[in-house]
Design a protein around this motif. Structure first.
Motif, short mmCIF file in Angstrom:
data_model
loop_
_atom_site.label_atom_id
_atom_site.label_comp_id
_atom_site.label_asym_id
_atom_site.label_seq_id
_atom_site.Cartn_x
_atom_site.Cartn_y
_atom_site.Cartn_z
N LYS A 1 41.90 45.53 44.37
CA LYS A 1 43.19 46.21 44.55
C LYS A 1 43.17 47.61 43.96
O LYS A 1 43.80 48.52 44.47
CB LYS A 1 44.30 45.41 43.88
CG LYS A 1 44.54 44.04 44.44
CD LYS A 1 45.58 43.30 43.61
CE LYS A 1 45.76 41.87 44.08
NZ LYS A 1 46.69 41.11 43.22
N SER A 2 42.49 47.75 42.82
CA SER A 2 42.45 49.04 42.15
C SER A 2 41.02 49.28 41.67
O SER A 2 40.07 48.80 42.27
CB SER A 2 43.45 49.08 41.00
OG SER A 2 43.23 48.00 40.11
N GLU A 3 40.86 50.01 40.58
CA GLU A 3 39.51 50.26 40.07
C GLU A 3 38.85 48.95 39.63
O GLU A 3 39.52 48.02 39.20
CB GLU A 3 39.57 51.25 38.90
CG GLU A 3 40.09 52.63 39.28
CD GLU A 3 39.29 53.27 40.38
OE1 GLU A 3 38.04 53.23 40.31
OE2 GLU A 3 39.90 53.81 41.33
N ILE A 4 37.53 48.91 39.70
CA ILE A 4 36.79 47.69 39.40
C ILE A 4 36.99 47.23 37.96
O ILE A 4 36.94 46.05 37.66
CB ILE A 4 35.28 47.88 39.70
CG1 ILE A 4 34.53 46.56 39.67
CG2 ILE A 4 34.66 48.88 38.75
CD1 ILE A 4 34.57 45.78 40.92
N GLU A 5 37.28 48.18 37.07
CA GLU A 5 37.51 47.81 35.66
C GLU A 5 38.87 47.16 35.44
O GLU A 5 39.10 46.57 34.38
CB GLU A 5 37.40 49.05 34.75
CG GLU A 5 36.03 49.68 34.70
CD GLU A 5 35.77 50.64 35.85
OE1 GLU A 5 34.65 51.15 35.96
OE2 GLU A 5 36.72 50.88 36.66
N HIS A 6 39.75 47.27 36.41
CA HIS A 6 41.11 46.75 36.26
C HIS A 6 41.19 45.28 36.67
O HIS A 6 41.68 44.94 37.75
CB HIS A 6 42.10 47.58 37.07
CG HIS A 6 42.29 48.96 36.54
ND1 HIS A 6 43.11 49.88 37.15
CD2 HIS A 6 41.77 49.58 35.46
CE1 HIS A 6 43.08 51.02 36.44
NE2 HIS A 6 42.27 50.86 35.43
N SER A 7 40.68 44.42 35.80
CA SER A 7 40.76 42.98 36.04
C SER A 7 41.13 42.29 34.75
O SER A 7 40.89 42.81 33.65
CB SER A 7 39.42 42.43 36.55
OG SER A 7 38.45 42.44 35.52
N ASN A 8 41.70 41.11 34.86
CA ASN A 8 42.04 40.36 33.67
C ASN A 8 40.80 39.83 32.96
O ASN A 8 40.82 39.60 31.75
CB ASN A 8 42.99 39.21 34.02
CG ASN A 8 44.40 39.73 34.30
OD1 ASN A 8 45.01 40.38 33.47
ND2 ASN A 8 44.90 39.47 35.49
N SER A 9 39.70 39.65 33.70
CA SER A 9 38.44 39.29 33.06
C SER A 9 38.02 40.37 32.07
O SER A 9 37.51 40.09 30.98
CB SER A 9 37.33 39.12 34.11
OG SER A 9 37.56 38.01 34.93
N TYR A 10 38.24 41.63 32.44
CA TYR A 10 37.87 42.76 31.58
C TYR A 10 38.63 42.71 30.26
O TYR A 10 38.12 43.14 29.22
CB TYR A 10 38.18 44.06 32.32
CG TYR A 10 37.45 45.28 31.79
CD1 TYR A 10 36.22 45.66 32.32
CD2 TYR A 10 37.99 46.06 30.77
CE1 TYR A 10 35.54 46.78 31.84
CE2 TYR A 10 37.34 47.18 30.29
CZ TYR A 10 36.10 47.54 30.83
OH TYR A 10 35.44 48.64 30.35
N LEU A 11 39.85 42.17 30.29
CA LEU A 11 40.69 42.15 29.09
C LEU A 11 40.54 40.87 28.28
O LEU A 11 41.18 40.74 27.23
CB LEU A 11 42.16 42.31 29.51
CG LEU A 11 42.53 43.61 30.22
CD1 LEU A 11 43.99 43.57 30.65
CD2 LEU A 11 42.26 44.81 29.34
N ALA A 12 39.72 39.93 28.73
CA ALA A 12 39.61 38.64 28.05
C ALA A 12 39.12 38.81 26.62
O ALA A 12 38.02 39.31 26.39
CB ALA A 12 38.67 37.72 28.83
N GLN A 13 39.94 38.40 25.66
CA GLN A 13 39.57 38.51 24.25
C GLN A 13 38.73 37.32 23.80
O GLN A 13 37.84 37.46 22.96
CB GLN A 13 40.84 38.59 23.38
CG GLN A 13 41.67 39.83 23.61
CD GLN A 13 42.96 39.79 22.80
OE1 GLN A 13 43.37 38.75 22.30
NE2 GLN A 13 43.61 40.94 22.67
N GLY A 14 39.03 36.15 24.34
CA GLY A 14 38.30 34.95 23.95
C GLY A 14 36.88 34.99 24.47
O GLY A 14 36.47 35.92 25.17
#
Length: 527
Positions: A35-48
């Motif tokens: 949908k947007s840039e490849i870095e913009h995913s919830n996987s990218y933000l996963a802290q665990g």
């Protein structure tokens, strides 16, 4: 309309989509659509991190049982067994690809502990930046090997006669592209965004699930929505406080500083997420007290949790006093598109991986750090299955018929609710605590019986509203059908389904005999 052909189309650029792309790129022409840039995913933000049986004192049977207990024994036993047995292989593969997992001075993995796990088996990278480190590595690996199309919103699947032939996409300028393929993989994430308080920063409007639904694919377990206990509570809920903080000794307390989980569960602050979330919900909404994460007992907090530290600083919350204000929020969706061991859906040529898929491994409530594991395990399985298929070609179909189907219907979107209205309905009637009267009200408010749009003619904003309202309606109707409380699905008007003695019976049968089979250990009790 532009038409682009490829052997494999992958919709979604999170961990599941990119791992599938990595394996498939060996011999397939692959296009990844985001949908947007490849870095913009919830996987990218996963802290665990990623849960895996690595410690010599740990056993896959124990990880298996922790997963089943968290899932309230609604899990698919054979799929779950496969998942936990693959954990160490996932870590080995990602390590060999260059993911910098945290290690001690001897080079051994630092293993953390999170809610629902009886052992330390969580592998992290960069402390609380595991998703970022994994995604940076995967993006680097697929770059140049697969074609990545960004800024493309997947609108609908091209499907007929029980088969999928590709996907229609639309960009912000309104241009439509049909991506035709032999194999289409949905890796578009979950639907936690239908609630106002959510840890999901990108998307999560349920678009992948809705496309599959409109195409006639089988869905399952949509009522199971996991609420993470600890989202940062500020003027605007602005991020997630990883469960690893509690694994390191963080304690949930009320406004008086009294621990709130002491008498609630034997694992206290590390109880399964549904239990902790309901406790915090009760404290905030029924007892009218704020809830905080007491971090005073964690040494070197800022070094161990740089992401959480930055999150708090950006929200204007000082860590000097040792308290972080928290509240529950929608985090992960266990339901989705029903798949088998190889990611295959009920439609030929259509696969689903990651959060949009329902593999059955999470049951009624996902165990902490099993999500990245699931994405990695089943993305590999799906890719290897596709690689094994020989002499493939796109079956013929009437393209003119498909074009006609998209010129029919009304282009009006007056029947759609605003996103904030959808979220308000879900928060009020289908959140952490549910009951029949409220769910029926929500079902009525969310219905779309008379809405028949020419979907490709709609602006992207209207398509998103349609997906969110459809996803909310599907979730509510699923909540009404499950007349029991189980895991993340808590019905105030129905008791819990599985008695404690039944759970203990399963646990004893598993841990007593290392040679057990999942069928024998769970016969007559699961589901």
């Amino acid at each position: 309309m532009d038409i682009v052909e490829a052997e494999v189309i992958i919709i979604g650029g999170g961990i599941a989509g990119l791992i599938a792309a990595e394996y498939l790129s060996m011999s397939k022409n692959v296009i990844v659509i985001t949908k947007s840039e490849i870095e913009h995913s919830n996987s990218y933000l996963a802290q665990g991190g990623i849960s895996a049986v690595i410690d010599l004192n740990d056993k896959w049977q124990e990880h298996y049982m922790d997963t089943l207990q968290a899932g309230q024994f609604h899990n698919d036993p054979e799929m779950t067994e496969f998942l936990v047995k693959e954990g160490n292989k996932v870590i080995d593969s990602l390590s060999s690809w260059g993911v910098p997992f945290d290690r001690n001075c001897k080079g051994q993995f630092l293993l953390g502990k999170e809610g629902g796990h009886l052992r330390n088996r969580i592998v992290h990278a960069g402390g609380d930046q595991t998703g970022k480190k994994i995604m940076e590595t995967l993006i680097g690996r697929v770059s140049g090997k697969v074609r990545v199309e960004t800024g493309q919103y997947a609108v609908d699947l091209l499907a007929a006669n029980g088969n999928c032939y590709g996907v229609y996409c639309k960009d912000d300028d309104g241009r439509i592209t049909l991506y035709k393929s032999t194999h289409t993989i949905l890796a578009g994430g979950g639907y936690a965004g239908i609630f106002s308080a959510t840890s999901n920063a990108y998307g999560s409007d349920g678009s992948a699930v809705c496309m599959a639904y409109r195409a006639g694919a089988e869905l399952a377990d949509l009522e199971f929505v996991q609420f993470h206990p600890t989202l940062l509570k500020s003027e605007k809920i602005s991020g997630l406080i990883t469960e690893a903080v509690r694994g390191e000794g963080g304690v949930l307390v009320d406004s008086n500083g009294s621990p709130i989980m002491e008498e609630v569960h034997p694992l206290k602050d590390l109880a399964p997420r549904d239990i902790v979330s309901r406790r915090i919900f009760e404290k905030i909404h029924y007892q009218r007290t704020s809830v905080f994460l007491d971090i005073k007992g964690i040494s070197n907090f800022k070094k161990k949790f740089p992401g959480v530290t930055a999150l708090c600083e950006n929200a204007g919350i000082s860590l000097d006093a040792g308290f972080i204000p928290v509240t529950p929020g929608a985090h992960f969706t266990m339901g989705g598109i029903k798949t088998d061991l190889f990611g295959r859906t009920s439609l030929g040529g259509l696969y689903a991986v990651g959060e949009c898929a329902n593999t059955g491994v999470h049951g009624a409530n996902r165990l902490a750090s099993n999500s990245l594991l699931e994405g990695a395990v089943f993305a590999k399985q799906t890719a290897q299955y596709i690689l094994s298929v020989k002499h493939e070609r796109i079956p013929p179909f009437s393209f003119s018929f498909m074009q006609e189907s998209y010129s029919a219907g009304s282009s009006s979107n007056d029947a759609l609710l605003e996103i904030t209205d959808i979220q308000e309905i879900m928060d009020k009637y289908a959140g952490i605590c549910r009951e029949e009267e409220g769910l029926k009200k929500a079902e009525y408010k969310l219905q779309l019986e008379n809405f028949n749009p020419a979907l490709l003619e709609q602006p992207i904003a209207a398509i998103k509203r349609l997906n969110m309202q459809t996803m909310a309606w599907l979730t509510v109707t699923s909540c009404l059908k499950r007349k029991e409380s189980r895991g993340s699905h808590y019905r105030k008007d129905f008791p819990f389904a599985l008695k404690e003695w039944e759970q203990k019976k399963i646990i004893r049968s598993v841990l007593r005999d290392e040679s057990f089979t999942t069928k024998e250990a769970t016969a007559g009790i699961l589901n």
